[in-house]
Design a protein around this motif. Structure first.
Motif, mmCIF file in Angstrom:
data_model
loop_
_atom_site.group_PDB
_atom_site.id
_atom_site.type_symbol
_atom_site.label_atom_id
_atom_site.label_comp_id
_atom_site.label_asym_id
_atom_site.label_seq_id
_atom_site.Cartn_x
_atom_site.Cartn_y
_atom_site.Cartn_z
ATOM 1 N N THR A 68 -10.070 -2.280 -7.095
ATOM 2 C CA THR A 68 -9.807 -3.012 -8.334
ATOM 3 C C THR A 68 -9.169 -2.128 -9.407
ATOM 4 O O THR A 68 -8.384 -2.613 -10.223
ATOM 5 C CB THR A 68 -11.093 -3.661 -8.884
ATOM 6 O OG1 THR A 68 -12.090 -2.656 -9.119
ATOM 7 C CG2 THR A 68 -11.637 -4.691 -7.899
ATOM 8 N N LYS A 69 -9.476 -0.838 -9.419
ATOM 9 C CA LYS A 69 -8.803 0.053 -10.364
ATOM 10 C C LYS A 69 -7.334 0.228 -9.976
ATOM 11 O O LYS A 69 -6.459 0.335 -10.846
ATOM 12 C CB LYS A 69 -9.511 1.414 -10.420
ATOM 13 C CG LYS A 69 -10.877 1.384 -11.067
ATOM 14 C CD LYS A 69 -10.810 1.017 -12.548
ATOM 15 C CE LYS A 69 -10.431 2.179 -13.417
ATOM 16 N NZ LYS A 69 -10.511 1.870 -14.863
ATOM 17 N N TYR A 70 -7.057 0.249 -8.672
ATOM 18 C CA TYR A 70 -5.669 0.311 -8.230
ATOM 19 C C TYR A 70 -4.931 -0.969 -8.633
ATOM 20 O O TYR A 70 -3.790 -0.926 -9.100
ATOM 21 C CB TYR A 70 -5.600 0.498 -6.711
ATOM 22 C CG TYR A 70 -4.193 0.581 -6.174
ATOM 23 C CD1 TYR A 70 -3.451 1.757 -6.293
ATOM 24 C CD2 TYR A 70 -3.587 -0.507 -5.554
ATOM 25 C CE1 TYR A 70 -2.153 1.844 -5.816
ATOM 26 C CE2 TYR A 70 -2.294 -0.432 -5.071
ATOM 27 C CZ TYR A 70 -1.585 0.740 -5.205
ATOM 28 O OH TYR A 70 -0.297 0.814 -4.742
ATOM 29 N N THR A 117 5.139 -2.350 -17.605
ATOM 30 C CA THR A 117 6.265 -1.454 -17.914
ATOM 31 C C THR A 117 7.584 -2.045 -17.446
ATOM 32 O O THR A 117 8.628 -1.805 -18.064
ATOM 33 C CB THR A 117 6.063 -0.067 -17.265
ATOM 34 O OG1 THR A 117 6.091 -0.184 -15.830
ATOM 35 C CG2 THR A 117 4.748 0.557 -17.700
ATOM 36 N N GLN A 118 7.548 -2.821 -16.377
ATOM 37 C CA GLN A 118 8.763 -3.482 -15.901
ATOM 38 C C GLN A 118 9.208 -4.577 -16.865
ATOM 39 O O GLN A 118 10.373 -4.968 -16.882
ATOM 40 C CB GLN A 118 8.526 -4.080 -14.515
ATOM 41 C CG GLN A 118 8.308 -3.068 -13.409
ATOM 42 C CD GLN A 118 9.514 -2.171 -13.199
ATOM 43 O OE1 GLN A 118 10.631 -2.645 -13.018
ATOM 44 N NE2 GLN A 118 9.296 -0.856 -13.242
ATOM 45 N N GLU A 119 8.273 -5.061 -17.666
ATOM 46 C CA GLU A 119 8.582 -6.114 -18.628
ATOM 47 C C GLU A 119 8.811 -5.563 -20.030
ATOM 48 O O GLU A 119 8.882 -6.326 -21.001
ATOM 49 C CB GLU A 119 7.454 -7.148 -18.631
ATOM 50 C CG GLU A 119 7.298 -7.858 -17.282
ATOM 51 C CD GLU A 119 6.141 -8.847 -17.263
ATOM 52 O OE1 GLU A 119 5.730 -9.308 -18.348
ATOM 53 O OE2 GLU A 119 5.639 -9.151 -16.174
ATOM 54 N N GLY A 120 8.910 -4.235 -20.153
ATOM 55 C CA GLY A 120 9.283 -3.635 -21.430
ATOM 56 C C GLY A 120 8.204 -2.878 -22.168
ATOM 57 O O GLY A 120 8.437 -2.369 -23.274
ATOM 58 N N MET A 169 -1.596 -1.560 -11.100
ATOM 59 C CA MET A 169 -0.430 -2.388 -10.776
ATOM 60 C C MET A 169 -0.091 -3.333 -11.936
ATOM 61 O O MET A 169 1.093 -3.624 -12.183
ATOM 62 C CB MET A 169 -0.685 -3.191 -9.498
ATOM 63 C CG MET A 169 -0.803 -2.357 -8.228
ATOM 64 S SD MET A 169 0.671 -1.324 -7.908
ATOM 65 C CE MET A 169 0.093 0.281 -8.493
ATOM 66 N N GLU A 170 -1.106 -3.791 -12.642
ATOM 67 C CA GLU A 170 -0.854 -4.643 -13.812
ATOM 68 C C GLU A 170 -0.160 -3.843 -14.917
ATOM 69 O O GLU A 170 0.724 -4.353 -15.605
ATOM 70 C CB GLU A 170 -2.171 -5.234 -14.330
ATOM 71 C CG GLU A 170 -2.786 -6.268 -13.410
ATOM 72 C CD GLU A 170 -1.919 -7.508 -13.253
ATOM 73 O OE1 GLU A 170 -1.078 -7.782 -14.134
ATOM 74 O OE2 GLU A 170 -2.072 -8.206 -12.222
ATOM 75 N N VAL A 171 -0.568 -2.583 -15.088
ATOM 76 C CA VAL A 171 0.080 -1.741 -16.097
ATOM 77 C C VAL A 171 1.532 -1.480 -15.719
ATOM 78 O O VAL A 171 2.440 -1.601 -16.561
ATOM 79 C CB VAL A 171 -0.680 -0.405 -16.267
ATOM 80 C CG1 VAL A 171 0.064 0.515 -17.237
ATOM 81 C CG2 VAL A 171 -2.089 -0.657 -16.773
#
Length: 335
Positions: free
Chosen positions: A156-158, A168-171, A162-164
């Motif tokens: 779940t930490k991984y 970053t891909q969204e700015g 992935m959410e972070v």
């Protein structure tokens, strides 16, 4: 305005002190069940007026899984430190872990994007890194292997990382820190506080593994330095020292005037205890005290390389003896 989640935890409470010390305006999110007294206790290690400092924090009661409650917390915020997490290695807690760690982090990321937050610092864990090959030190490039028997906490930490990265891909500008086992004063009944208590008891046995340790003050200092730097969209291992359990418990025992461990405990014995513990937890509905994942970690050498942050920030870690002396002194005062 700086927003901190997980402000009542070990990292969060020490982080709050140093942010206030630097003159920042700070807002902190806490759950209704959180112990705010822990924050005051941590402040007392640094200041003779912990209550005065505590009153400088703007507290907002909100759970990171409750978006409506979080909306007010982001008003006027420019930087976010996301340290809130649910910690458990028990597989039956997977959905709680997923809800808090993955979905909660997704909520923080989405609100950072919606409110045009300048930068996010996410506190992850070395648990999200891959396993070492040929006894090499683990670093930021050691890839996560989904085929390994990863703990539910690590999974779940991984997922949270992935959410972070999605953010970053969204700015969104963000940095991730991956601390090892964090040594610090505060809650002696969880995390590394339990290790300190074990050392004080003078347990006669040790296990064959080793861990990466880091001073909580180093974690906080690295987080703040990364946030004010121009570094974005990178992750950093935070481990100051790699030590065996035997050496760590021996050092703690001697500092606490207790008997150091002398005998190596065979792994099969702890596996038997873990199996018995599982049986009675099923039979009687009691809380698990020893998990197979915990036994596995106690007999594994998990050693790490923090060269990246040392080079990028000219960062140096606190000597282990200095950390242990400070933590032991605080423990003695309260025990």
């Amino acid at each position: 305005m700086i927003l901190v989640t997980g402000g009542t935890g070990l990292v969060g409470s020490h982080l709050l002190y140093f942010l206030l010390k630097d003159g920042n305006a700070v807002r902190a999110v806490h759950r209704s069940s959180s112990d705010l007294q822990l924050v005051k206790k941590v402040f007392s290690y640094y200041s003779e007026e912990p209550e005065t400092l505590f009153k400088q924090i703007e507290w907002i009661e909100a759970d990171i899984t409750d978006i409506p409650a979080l909306l007010d917390a982001f008003h006027g915020v420019t930087h976010v430190y996301h340290a809130a997490a649910y910690i458990s290695f028990n597989p039956k807690h997977y959905y709680k872990l997923k809800k808090a760690n993955i979905e909660g982090t997704a909520n923080i990321v989405n609100l950072c994007l919606a409110n045009q937050i300048q930068k996010l610092c996410y506190v992850s864990s070395v648990a999200t890194l891959g396993k070492s090959l040929n006894n090499q030190l683990i670093d930021e490039e050691t890839a996560w292997n989904p085929e390994e028997k990863n703990s539910v906490y690590a999974i779940t930490k991984y997922g949270a990382e992935m959410e972070v990265w999605r953010g970053t891909q969204e700015g969104l500008d963000a940095v991730i820190v991956n601390p090892g086992v964090i040594l610090g004063s505060g809650d002696w009944n969880s995390g590394s506080g339990i290790i300190i208590k074990l050392g004080a008891r003078g347990i006669p046995f040790y296990t064959g593994g080793g861990i990466g340790l880091v001073d909580v003050q180093d974690v906080v200092r690295a987080m703040i330095d990364l946030m004010i730097s121009g570094i974005t969209n990178e992750k950093f291992v935070l481990v100051g020292h790699n030590v065996t359990y035997k050496d760590l418990l021996t050092s703690l025992s001697r500092k606490l005037s207790a008997k150091p461990p002398k005998k190596k405990l065979p792994r099969f014995i702890l596996n038997i205890f873990a199996s018995v513990d599982w049986f009675f937890s099923k039979l009687l509905g009691t809380k698990r005290k020893l998990l197979k994942a915990t036994v596995k970690s106690l007999y594994k050498n998990s050693f790490y390389d923090s060269s990246k942050i040392k080079e990028r920030l000219n960062f140096s870690f606190t000597p282990l003896e200095e950390t242990l002396n400070r933590v032991v002194e605080n423990y003695r005062k309260e025990s």
